[in-house]
Scaffold this motif. Structure first.
Motif, short mmCIF file in Angstrom:
data_model
loop_
_atom_site.label_atom_id
_atom_site.label_comp_id
_atom_site.label_asym_id
_atom_site.label_seq_id
_atom_site.Cartn_x
_atom_site.Cartn_y
_atom_site.Cartn_z
N TRP A 290 -1.33 0.54 -13.97
CA TRP A 290 -2.70 0.88 -14.36
C TRP A 290 -3.61 1.07 -13.14
N LYS A 291 -3.49 0.19 -12.18
CA LYS A 291 -4.39 0.24 -11.02
C LYS A 291 -4.26 1.57 -10.29
N ASP A 292 -3.03 2.01 -10.05
CA ASP A 292 -2.84 3.26 -9.30
C ASP A 292 -3.26 4.47 -10.12
N ARG A 293 -2.97 4.45 -11.41
CA ARG A 293 -3.29 5.62 -12.24
C ARG A 293 -4.79 5.77 -12.48
N LEU A 294 -5.52 4.67 -12.44
CA LEU A 294 -6.97 4.74 -12.67
C LEU A 294 -7.78 4.78 -11.38
N PHE A 295 -7.27 4.15 -10.32
CA PHE A 295 -8.06 4.03 -9.09
C PHE A 295 -7.33 4.54 -7.84
N GLY A 296 -6.10 4.99 -8.01
CA GLY A 296 -5.31 5.38 -6.86
C GLY A 296 -5.71 6.73 -6.27
N LYS A 297 -5.02 7.12 -5.22
CA LYS A 297 -5.29 8.37 -4.55
C LYS A 297 -4.69 9.54 -5.33
N VAL A 298 -5.31 10.70 -5.16
CA VAL A 298 -4.74 11.94 -5.65
C VAL A 298 -3.94 12.56 -4.51
N ARG A 299 -2.74 12.96 -4.79
CA ARG A 299 -1.89 13.52 -3.75
C ARG A 299 -2.45 14.83 -3.21
N THR A 300 -2.11 15.12 -1.96
CA THR A 300 -2.46 16.42 -1.40
C THR A 300 -1.55 17.48 -2.03
N LYS A 301 -1.91 18.72 -1.80
CA LYS A 301 -1.10 19.80 -2.36
C LYS A 301 0.32 19.75 -1.81
N GLU A 302 0.46 19.42 -0.55
CA GLU A 302 1.77 19.34 0.07
C GLU A 302 2.59 18.21 -0.53
N GLU A 303 1.96 17.04 -0.72
CA GLU A 303 2.65 15.90 -1.32
C GLU A 303 3.06 16.21 -2.76
N PHE A 304 2.16 16.88 -3.48
CA PHE A 304 2.45 17.25 -4.87
C PHE A 304 3.62 18.22 -4.94
N THR A 305 3.65 19.17 -4.03
CA THR A 305 4.74 20.16 -4.01
C THR A 305 6.07 19.49 -3.73
N VAL A 306 6.09 18.56 -2.79
CA VAL A 306 7.32 17.83 -2.46
C VAL A 306 7.77 17.00 -3.66
N ALA A 307 6.81 16.31 -4.32
CA ALA A 307 7.15 15.49 -5.48
C ALA A 307 7.73 16.34 -6.60
N ASN A 308 7.19 17.53 -6.80
CA ASN A 308 7.71 18.42 -7.84
C ASN A 308 9.11 18.89 -7.52
N GLU A 309 9.39 19.08 -6.23
CA GLU A 309 10.71 19.54 -5.84
C GLU A 309 11.77 18.45 -5.98
N THR A 310 11.33 17.19 -5.82
CA THR A 310 12.29 16.08 -5.91
C THR A 310 12.46 15.57 -7.33
N GLY A 311 11.57 15.98 -8.25
CA GLY A 311 11.72 15.57 -9.63
C GLY A 311 10.40 15.17 -10.24
N PRO A 312 10.27 15.20 -11.58
CA PRO A 312 9.02 14.88 -12.28
C PRO A 312 8.74 13.39 -12.24
N SER A 313 7.46 13.05 -12.32
CA SER A 313 7.06 11.64 -12.35
C SER A 313 7.35 11.06 -13.71
N THR A 314 7.52 9.76 -13.75
CA THR A 314 7.76 9.08 -15.03
C THR A 314 6.43 8.89 -15.76
N VAL A 315 6.40 9.27 -17.04
CA VAL A 315 5.18 9.14 -17.83
C VAL A 315 5.45 8.24 -19.01
#
Length: 315
Positions: A290-315
């Motif tokens: 909860w803490k990270d999803r409500l108050f955490g950082k938003v990834r940069t575009k580069e970090e988001f692109t890398v995360a998408n390439e390595t696999g989807p986040s758990t929801v």
């Protein structure tokens, strides 16, 4: 990574500002018009209904926001060049099961509590207003326009503005705070605010926070879309008053004095029912961190692109 879905479009500061600034400016002018009008908002509403009829006034009130939905979605596709799916959710496709679950659980709660109040707790506060012919005219108007109206508000505040602000601020708490307050202030010109007083803004802003938390924790708008549609649709069909923003030929009419049950209508939902509902959602959809999803950082575009390439986040 719902906020980061904005990276999938052609982002730019001006593209995120035009629609919100235009809409908020219009709402501000509307509030000033109400504030300095020689007649109150509920008196103006009564005059409009007497002149044009309940259904036409309802169509006018809902129509502007329904068109707003088309504007936001069109802007997303044509200017942002972003898909509606990525504006809606971090999942590969929109989860209609989540929309229907939120709709059914909140709609069922409203129906149950209303019938309990009508039949047992406060029967003198209601009159049976059902007229089959009028209701059959109201039904298609409400079923078509109200989900468009509520979806516009969700896509604007917890979609368009939340993604834009999150990317700009690089965190999650700023868009949560700003969109929740703006969502509440959007309702400040409603007739019930003039009747009950500004204390009711606790309900509107609190509802904004509830929907914002649900959106960030679930990484998508689906639960907010379902909840909001149920809240307004069931309300318009089941019970309205002669001093609310959305008046209709509903099954019941509330004759209670404005503000007669502020505790149950304002504070109980915000501080008791909404937290319970978030707990229900969290158990069903296995929310964690909860803490990270409500108050955490938003990834940069580069970090988001890398995360998408390595696999989807758990929801």
């Amino acid at each position: 990574m719902y906020i980061e879905q904005g990276y999938k479009g052609d982002i730019g500061l001006w593209k995120y500002l035009i629609i919100p600034v235009g809409f908020i400016g219009f709402m501000a002018l509307n509030f000033l018009a109400v504030l300095f009008s020689p007649i109150s908002a509920d008196e103006a509403m009564a005059q409009m209904i007497e002149q044009w009829g309940t259904n036409l006034v309802l169509i006018i009130n809902l129509g502007f926001l329904a068109v707003g939905l088309l504007v936001v979605l069109g802007w997303t596709l044509l200017v942002h060049r972003q898909s509606i799916v990525s504006l809606t959710t971090s999942r590969k496709k929109i989860d209609f099961g989540r929309i229907f679950f939120a709709f059914l659980i909140w709609g069922g709660f409203i129906v149950g509590m209303t019938l309990l109040d009508v039949l047992y707790l406060s029967p003198d506060d209601y009159i049976f207003n059902f007229d089959l012919d009028k209701f059959l005219v109201l039904l298609p108007i409400a079923v078509i326009l109200i989900p468009m109206q509520t979806s516009f508000e969700e896509y604007l505040f917890r979609g368009h503005i939340m993604q834009g602000l999150g990317i700009a601020a690089k965190n999650r708490w700023v868009p949560l705070l700003v969109t929740s307050v703006l969502f509440g202030l959007m309702h400040i010109a409603n007739p019930e605010v003039a009747k009950v007083g500004y204390l009711i803004m606790v309900y509107y802003i609190g509802t904004g926070f509830f929907l914002g938390v649900a959106t960030l924790m679930d990484e998508g708008l689906e639960l907010a879309l379902g909840f909001h549609a149920a809240n307004n649709l069931i309300g318009v069909l089941l019970v309205t008053s002669n001093w609310g923003a959305l008046q209709s030929d509903s099954i019941f009419k509330s004759m209670a004095a404005p503000g007669a049950s502020m505790l149950s209508e304002v504070f109980v939902p915000v501080f008791i029912i909404y937290p319970i509902l978030l707990l229900v959602f969290s158990k069903k959809y296995k929310w964690t961190n909860w803490k990270d999803r409500l108050f955490g950082k938003v990834r940069t575009k580069e970090e988001f692109t890398v995360a998408n390439e390595t696999g989807p986040s758990t929801v």
